[in-house]
Design an enzyme around this catalytic site. Structure first.
Site, PDB file in Angstrom:
ATOM      1  N   GLY A  56      34.221  41.968  39.099  1.00 33.77           N
ATOM      2  CA  GLY A  56      33.403  40.800  38.788  1.00 33.77           C
ATOM      3  C   GLY A  56      33.362  40.539  37.296  1.00 33.77           C
ATOM      4  CB  CYS A  57      30.810  38.933  35.179  1.00 35.70           C
ATOM      5  SG  CYS A  57      30.417  38.689  33.432  1.00 35.70           S
TER       6      CYS A  57
END
Length: 233
Positions: A56-57
């Protein structure tokens, strides 16, 4: 993820950040307590090795590993595509092959590759969601491991099989193992983002709970002072 960041004044940002962090207290329980890998990288005498993960981020993934004992550097970047598309503006289209990733330099005599994987699966993200983490959607947010050696690949493959067989997660893992992929360093404003912007609503809601989870779930691996990026190579 940047489109979720509010452009607001510091006092308001602080207030909103506190509110988001309060709501995130329950999200901190989302960490999954898992066993370490039954098969790990053999202990050796080398004091520097590299691991690359995507979950993810990269703000949150980097922020977590910057608080892990034995880690000397954790750099945000892009892995999976080629050099010409390794920019934030291009990877956000989701069609470059890149994932937001973090390149971790660690001392294997202090923390093993298997222990890094345990932190990766337990604390940094939900490895059962395909091409998304929370509100961030796209292949650039996929769960992926980029092994740097055949041993790392074998450890990762066996650990994924171990976790799936244990049914400790409610759904099968979607984590991909991708080999022979080059890492490209992300823009400077992405480095140390969690530490530099703790009141950013996105950070307060999504990422600070991950650091708290590391301290709570794996206290022996936690270091209070983040090791910040100084060499982004």
């Amino acid at each position: 993820m940047k489109n979720l960041v509010l452009k607001i004044g510091a006092p308001i940002a602080l207030l909103v950040g506190v509110i988001f962090q309060q709501h995130a207290a329950s999200a901190a329980e989302a960490a999954v307590i898992i066993a370490p890998p039954a098969v790990d990288e053999p202990a050796g005498s080398e004091h520097s090795a590299t691991a690359i993960f995507a979950g993810g981020c990269f703000w949150g993934v980097q922020g977590v590993f910057q608080h892990v004992k034995g880690v000397s550097n954790a750099v945000s970047g892009y892995t999976g595509g080629d050099a010409r598309t390794a920019t934030y503006e291009m990877i956000e289209n989701g069609d470059t092959g890149h994932a937001e990733s973090v390149k971790i330099t660690y001392d294997p005599t202090q923390v093993s590759y298997g222990k890094l994987l345990q932190i990766f699966f337990s604390v940094t993200h939900d490895p059962t969601t395909l091409n998304r983490q929370g509100g961030d959607v796209g292949t650039q947010y996929r769960s992926a491991i980029f092994p740097q050696t055949p041993v790392q690949r074998a450890v990762a493959e066996k650990y994924i099989a171990q976790l799936d067989a244990s049914h400790v997660f409610k759904k099968p893992l979607t984590t991909r193992i991708e080999t022979d992929k080059k890492f490209y360093v992300a823009e400077s404003y992405h480095q140390n983002y969690l530490t530099l912007h703790p009141t950013d609503p996105y950070i307060a809601y999504n990422d600070l709970p991950k650091v708290s989870n590391l301290k709570r779930v794996l206290p022996d691996q936690y270091r209070a002072d983040a090791v910040l990026v100084r060499n982004a190579m």
